[in-house]
Design an enzyme around this catalytic site. Sequence first.
Site, PDB file in Angstrom:
ATOM      1  N   TRP A 162       0.814  -1.213   0.000  1.00  0.00           N
ATOM      2  CA  TRP A 162       0.000   0.000   0.000  1.00  0.00           C
ATOM      3  C   TRP A 162       0.852   1.269   0.000  1.00  0.00           C
ATOM      4  O   TRP A 162       0.329   2.370  -0.064  1.00  0.00           O
ATOM      5  CB  TRP A 162      -0.836   0.007   1.293  1.00  0.00           C
ATOM      6  CG  TRP A 162      -0.016  -0.547   2.424  1.00  0.00           C
ATOM      7  CD1 TRP A 162      -0.016  -1.848   2.851  1.00  0.00           C
ATOM      8  CD2 TRP A 162       1.008   0.115   3.172  1.00  0.00           C
ATOM      9  NE1 TRP A 162       0.946  -2.030   3.818  1.00  0.00           N
ATOM     10  CE2 TRP A 162       1.586  -0.836   4.044  1.00  0.00           C
ATOM     11  CE3 TRP A 162       1.497   1.413   3.193  1.00  0.00           C
ATOM     12  CZ2 TRP A 162       2.631  -0.536   4.925  1.00  0.00           C
ATOM     13  CZ3 TRP A 162       2.527   1.715   4.059  1.00  0.00           C
ATOM     14  CH2 TRP A 162       3.085   0.751   4.909  1.00  0.00           C
ATOM     15  N   ASN A 163       2.173   1.153   0.122  1.00  0.00           N
ATOM     16  CA  ASN A 163       2.971   2.358   0.433  1.00  0.00           C
ATOM     17  C   ASN A 163       3.126   3.325  -0.731  1.00  0.00           C
ATOM     18  O   ASN A 163       3.258   4.522  -0.539  1.00  0.00           O
ATOM     19  CB  ASN A 163       4.332   1.981   1.018  1.00  0.00           C
ATOM     20  CG  ASN A 163       5.162   1.150   0.069  1.00  0.00           C
ATOM     21  OD1 ASN A 163       4.629   0.513  -0.838  1.00  0.00           O
ATOM     22  ND2 ASN A 163       6.456   1.137   0.281  1.00  0.00           N
ATOM     23  N   LYS A 186      -3.646  -7.252  -7.542  1.00  0.00           N
ATOM     24  CA  LYS A 186      -4.217  -7.039  -6.208  1.00  0.00           C
ATOM     25  C   LYS A 186      -3.383  -6.008  -5.452  1.00  0.00           C
ATOM     26  O   LYS A 186      -2.280  -6.300  -5.020  1.00  0.00           O
ATOM     27  CB  LYS A 186      -4.233  -8.342  -5.394  1.00  0.00           C
ATOM     28  CG  LYS A 186      -5.115  -8.173  -4.151  1.00  0.00           C
ATOM     29  CD  LYS A 186      -4.884  -9.231  -3.090  1.00  0.00           C
ATOM     30  CE  LYS A 186      -3.729  -8.909  -2.192  1.00  0.00           C
ATOM     31  NZ  LYS A 186      -3.849  -7.637  -1.455  1.00  0.00           N
ATOM     32  N   GLY A 239       6.404  -6.435  -1.444  1.00  0.00           N
ATOM     33  CA  GLY A 239       5.964  -6.529  -0.053  1.00  0.00           C
ATOM     34  C   GLY A 239       7.078  -7.092   0.816  1.00  0.00           C
ATOM     35  O   GLY A 239       8.260  -6.962   0.484  1.00  0.00           O
ATOM     36  N   SER A 240       6.684  -7.746   1.899  1.00  0.00           N
ATOM     37  CA  SER A 240       7.681  -8.170   2.877  1.00  0.00           C
ATOM     38  C   SER A 240       8.376  -9.476   2.465  1.00  0.00           C
ATOM     39  O   SER A 240       7.868 -10.235   1.643  1.00  0.00           O
ATOM     40  CB  SER A 240       7.010  -8.358   4.237  1.00  0.00           C
ATOM     41  OG  SER A 240       6.042  -9.376   4.129  1.00  0.00           O
ATOM     42  N   GLU A 261      10.050  -8.005  -5.228  1.00  0.00           N
ATOM     43  CA  GLU A 261      10.571  -6.736  -4.701  1.00  0.00           C
ATOM     44  C   GLU A 261      10.271  -6.724  -3.214  1.00  0.00           C
ATOM     45  O   GLU A 261       9.158  -6.394  -2.811  1.00  0.00           O
ATOM     46  CB  GLU A 261       9.868  -5.543  -5.369  1.00  0.00           C
ATOM     47  CG  GLU A 261      10.023  -5.470  -6.858  1.00  0.00           C
ATOM     48  CD  GLU A 261      11.405  -5.037  -7.283  1.00  0.00           C
ATOM     49  OE1 GLU A 261      12.245  -4.756  -6.406  1.00  0.00           O
ATOM     50  OE2 GLU A 261      11.653  -5.008  -8.492  1.00  0.00           O
ATOM     51  N   LEU A 262      11.248  -7.108  -2.406  1.00  0.00           N
ATOM     52  CA  LEU A 262      10.952  -7.327  -0.979  1.00  0.00           C
ATOM     53  C   LEU A 262      11.566  -6.234  -0.097  1.00  0.00           C
ATOM     54  O   LEU A 262      11.916  -5.174  -0.585  1.00  0.00           O
ATOM     55  CB  LEU A 262      11.425  -8.728  -0.598  1.00  0.00           C
ATOM     56  CG  LEU A 262      10.908  -9.842  -1.533  1.00  0.00           C
ATOM     57  CD1 LEU A 262      11.414 -11.205  -1.109  1.00  0.00           C
ATOM     58  CD2 LEU A 262       9.388  -9.843  -1.617  1.00  0.00           C
ATOM     59  N   CYS A 295      10.620   1.114   0.882  1.00  0.00           N
ATOM     60  CA  CYS A 295      11.527  -0.041   0.947  1.00  0.00           C
ATOM     61  C   CYS A 295      12.987   0.369   0.800  1.00  0.00           C
ATOM     62  O   CYS A 295      13.872  -0.308   1.307  1.00  0.00           O
ATOM     63  CB  CYS A 295      11.143  -1.080  -0.095  1.00  0.00           C
ATOM     64  SG  CYS A 295      10.952  -0.347  -1.713  1.00  0.00           S
ATOM     65  N   GLU A 392      13.689  -4.546   9.705  1.00  0.00           N
ATOM     66  CA  GLU A 392      13.323  -3.357   8.933  1.00  0.00           C
ATOM     67  C   GLU A 392      12.244  -2.565   9.672  1.00  0.00           C
ATOM     68  O   GLU A 392      11.165  -3.094   9.928  1.00  0.00           O
ATOM     69  CB  GLU A 392      12.774  -3.805   7.573  1.00  0.00           C
ATOM     70  CG  GLU A 392      12.354  -2.652   6.704  1.00  0.00           C
ATOM     71  CD  GLU A 392      11.650  -3.117   5.431  1.00  0.00           C
ATOM     72  OE1 GLU A 392      11.010  -4.178   5.466  1.00  0.00           O
ATOM     73  OE2 GLU A 392      11.754  -2.404   4.426  1.00  0.00           O
TER      74      GLU A 392
END
Length: 487
Positions: A162-163, A186, A239-240, A261-262, A295, A392
């Site tokens: 969502w960032n 999504k 995401g994470s 992309e973590l 991130c 993080e």
Amino acid sequence: MNIATNPASPSEAYSSARLLIDGVWQENGDRKTQPVVNPATEKPIGTVPHATAEDLDRALEAAQRAFPLWRATSPRERGRILKRAAHLMHERQEEIARIATLEMGKPIAEARLETHFASEEMEWFAEEGRRTYGRIIPGRLGETRFQVVKEPVGPTAGFSAWNFPVGNAARKMGSVLAAGCTMIYKPGEEAPAAAAAVAQCLIDAGVPAGVIAVVYGVPDFISRHLLASPVIRKISFTGSVAVGQHLIRLASEGLKRTTMELGGHAPVLIFDDADQAAALEMSVQRKYRNSGQVCVSPTRFFIQAKSYEAFCAGFADKASKLKVGDGLDAASNMGPLVHARRRDAIEALVQDATSKGAKLLAGGHRVNNEGFFYAPTVLADVPDDARIMSEEPFGPVAVLNRFSDFDDAITKANKLPYGLAAYGFSNSHKTIAKLSDQLEAGMVGINSFNISMPETPFGGVKYSGHGSEVGIEGVEAYMVTKTVSIT
Ligand code: NAD
């Protein structure tokens, strides 16, 4: 610290999100919904529907049906459509930015910049999709030639945090469409309407029904359902690390390709010979962008011994002067965290660090009685066993420590399993060359935090994931290679 307040009533301008399936925004009907909450006020501003198994099956069927048609659309025509979408995003910048701020809290100026940058990325994909060339290789026997061709991988699924609700949506859908693939996307349920606004630009620009779908709901249910389908040939996730690992496991069952992309935990090395004033100014500005929910956010600052005390004092002074408040108020430098969980997580990390001996130089507390605000925080002399040195934070906390020489600095920087972004500040060519070589990260910024443009690949190494988005690599990620021998 100053506190800015929002004079407007934010809920008025918000339309609830709906599912986009086969080119039609679906009425919610009797689907389950969950509230969308403005993090600056903690008040619900709308709802987001949960996709059912039947919704997902319809989206899969549409993505499969639309794929051969979109693939057969010439790259030039696909580019024209994407360029129109880029223009629409630009035209609707104010409206889209406002939705993003309402949903996830970032200052409106940042949301405008995000939308502007996202439309530039869309334009890049429009152009780059035309350059998916192959090559010809002469054979060994007489008239044989080998053609190497690039083909779209097939229908795909994209999942994002969502960032950057606008930027993530444009990046995922733009690259996929440029390559000739279809996507079921999504976004984060926290910021559903901003992503939907990007999809609306694509539809208004002429993207045919079924080529993109937008779904929301229970994330694990959706990803399991989509990944279990043979229709989906590739997934892309932002995401994470933990969720990325989970999705890779699911993808491996069907040997589906992945781009991941973590998370990151970016180090910043500031040498005595750097321009200290410039490094300080940029560091504070970048640390608190999007309340640190970035991130590639600079987090572990290591400053050479002679400059350490002055840098700490300067950082704390500048951080404590930032205005924290509703992102819709133009006077706010920093908004709230996205939800109470993030704020509580930050609070726990700061308490853990100070209980282990870290010095609190600024912040370290909540702001306001309502909204998920947390003050811009600066910790110094943070011991290695503090959780924040390895977890993080994804929040507005800078961690400051000193280093002695280059070897000490690079050891500290490369210590963690993450490898997304890393930064160094120095005026020595020798140091700059060694930093460029030795920092273990997918993206390295020297004397700057500007590490991303539409033309440059964005992605990490080690536990920060694999594959790149944007740049030539961003389109290539959705293509497979075929070799054809012709005699
Ligand atoms: P998260 O991984 O829990 O969630 C991120 C997104 O993934 C959300 O939209 C969520 O709904 C979705 N998600 C969660 N579980 C899922 C599942 N089983 N299947 C499909 N989707 C699922 O992380 P978060 O706490 O919401 O976001 C912050 C994390 O995301 C941080 O670790 C951050 O570094 C990372 N992040 C990375 C990048 C990047 O480009 N590398 C960008 C943004 C965020």
